[in-house]
Enzyme design. Structure first.
Site, short mmCIF file in Angstrom:
data_model
loop_
_atom_site.label_atom_id
_atom_site.label_comp_id
_atom_site.label_asym_id
_atom_site.label_seq_id
_atom_site.Cartn_x
_atom_site.Cartn_y
_atom_site.Cartn_z
N ASP A 98 0.86 -1.19 0.00
CA ASP A 98 0.00 0.00 0.00
C ASP A 98 0.89 1.23 0.00
O ASP A 98 2.06 1.16 0.37
CB ASP A 98 -0.92 0.00 1.23
CG ASP A 98 -1.96 1.11 1.15
OD1 ASP A 98 -2.44 1.40 0.04
OD2 ASP A 98 -2.27 1.73 2.18
N SER A 99 0.31 2.35 -0.39
CA SER A 99 1.06 3.61 -0.37
C SER A 99 1.33 4.03 1.08
O SER A 99 2.21 4.85 1.31
CB SER A 99 0.26 4.69 -1.08
OG SER A 99 -1.00 4.83 -0.45
N ASN B 131 -5.65 1.04 -4.21
CA ASN B 131 -6.46 1.25 -5.41
C ASN B 131 -5.77 2.17 -6.40
O ASN B 131 -5.90 2.02 -7.61
CB ASN B 131 -7.82 1.86 -5.04
CG ASN B 131 -8.70 0.86 -4.33
OD1 ASN B 131 -9.55 0.25 -4.92
ND2 ASN B 131 -8.47 0.69 -3.04
N CYS C 113 -10.55 2.86 -1.84
CA CYS C 113 -9.24 3.27 -1.30
C CYS C 113 -9.05 2.48 -0.01
O CYS C 113 -9.99 2.37 0.79
CB CYS C 113 -9.25 4.77 -1.01
SG CYS C 113 -7.78 5.34 -0.15
N HIS D 48 -7.71 3.06 2.75
CA HIS D 48 -7.95 3.76 4.01
C HIS D 48 -9.43 3.90 4.37
O HIS D 48 -9.76 4.05 5.54
CB HIS D 48 -7.37 5.17 3.93
CG HIS D 48 -5.88 5.20 3.83
ND1 HIS D 48 -5.19 4.69 2.76
CD2 HIS D 48 -4.95 5.69 4.69
CE1 HIS D 48 -3.91 4.86 2.96
NE2 HIS D 48 -3.73 5.46 4.12
#
Ligand code: DGL
Length: 274
Positions: free
Chosen positions: A7-8, A72, A185, A187
């Protein structure tokens, strides 16, 4: 060998936890690129470059058999290139999976015809959710809204302001008669209950932490050439590319448990940041 979860930032921790709680318990490596978050406002070129370095980390340092791109934004802007260029050139025997098609499959399995979507700027601008759904069923319509302030608020202790921001973002969707809302997303799974309070009760929330573990299990059951390589002891190690006290507390809130997060260094000798 292990499964990588990419993930980022920290949002993918929710997906990692959900996979861990699922019946299949692969050994996993989590990597969140906290040095470069948010990806959602960056160019597709930058997102691809960061993602290639992350894949090097998973495949070269941790010898992963498979990486699940929980993000995403990466799935929308870089997955195709990662699969068609990076993997083909570097690790043709390994696999990289994204989250967009599995999420859409879930919406289709439920028979939804008018689907809402929220995501980062880059995800919404890519229009990839709509393109993919049109390929499967052109009669399905999609109502998309970009919600770029949510990730910075979640990662930087901005929860006191989040309900107001959510109400502002979701207001236009309430007039579109959607049957479900995809939280596009990583989060946003963290905001599920807050979002449910704002939406009409009949709108079903599709959250990837409830979708991806089952889809991963299904993938492994159909791909024994990968599944046979993955060890199943339920271990997980967490790495990020930058570490601050704020990230540690945010990660524990998101994961819902105390976790040991370490800084990943691609080349320890030169102490390069990943
Ligand atoms: N993790 C990203 C996603 O799922 C969002 C965070 C970011 O902007 O980096 O789209």
């Amino acid at each position: 060998m292990k499964i990588g979860i990419f993930d980022s930032g920290l949002g993918g921790l929710i997906i990692a936890k959900a996979i861990r709680q699922h019946t299949t318990q692969p050994d996993m490596i989590y990597f969140g690129d906290t040095l470069h978050i948010p990806y959602g406002n960056r160019s597709a070129e930058a997102i691809y470059a960061y993602s290639c370095r992350a894949m090097d980390y998973f495949f070269k340092v941790h010898d992963c058999a498979l990486v699940v791109v929980a993000c995403n934004t990466v799935s929308a802007c870089a997955l195709r290139r990662l699969q068609q260029e990076y993997l083909v050139e570097n690790f043709p025997e390994r696999r990289i999976l994204g989250v967009i098609v599995p999420t859409l499959e879930c919406a289709i399995e439920h028979g939804y015809k008018n689907i809402g979507l929220i995501g980062t700027n880059r995800t919404i601008l890519s229009n990839i959710f709509e393109e993919e759904i049109q390929k499967i069923n052109p009669d399905i319509t999609m109502q998309q809204i970009n919600t770029p302030l949510l990730v910075p608020l979640i990662e930087n202790e901005g929860m006191p302001w989040i309900d107001d921001v959510l109400e502002h973002y979701l207001a236009p969707l309430l007039e579109k008669d959607i049957e479900c809302l995809i939280l596009g997303c990583t989060h946003y799974a963290f905001l599920k209950e807050r979002i449910a309070k704002i939406l009409d009760k009949k709108i079903v929330i599709l959250s990837q932490d409830e979708i991806i573990p089952g889809k991963l299990e299904d993938y492994l059951s159909r791909h024994s050439e990968i599944a046979d390589k993955v060890s199943m002891n339920g271990t997980i190690n967490f790495y990020v590319s930058d570490i601050t006290p704020g990230y540690i507390s945010a990660s524990e809130k998101i994961y819902g448990d105390k976790i040991n997060i370490q800084k990943s260094v691609l080349c320890a000798k030169e102490n390069k940041y990943l």
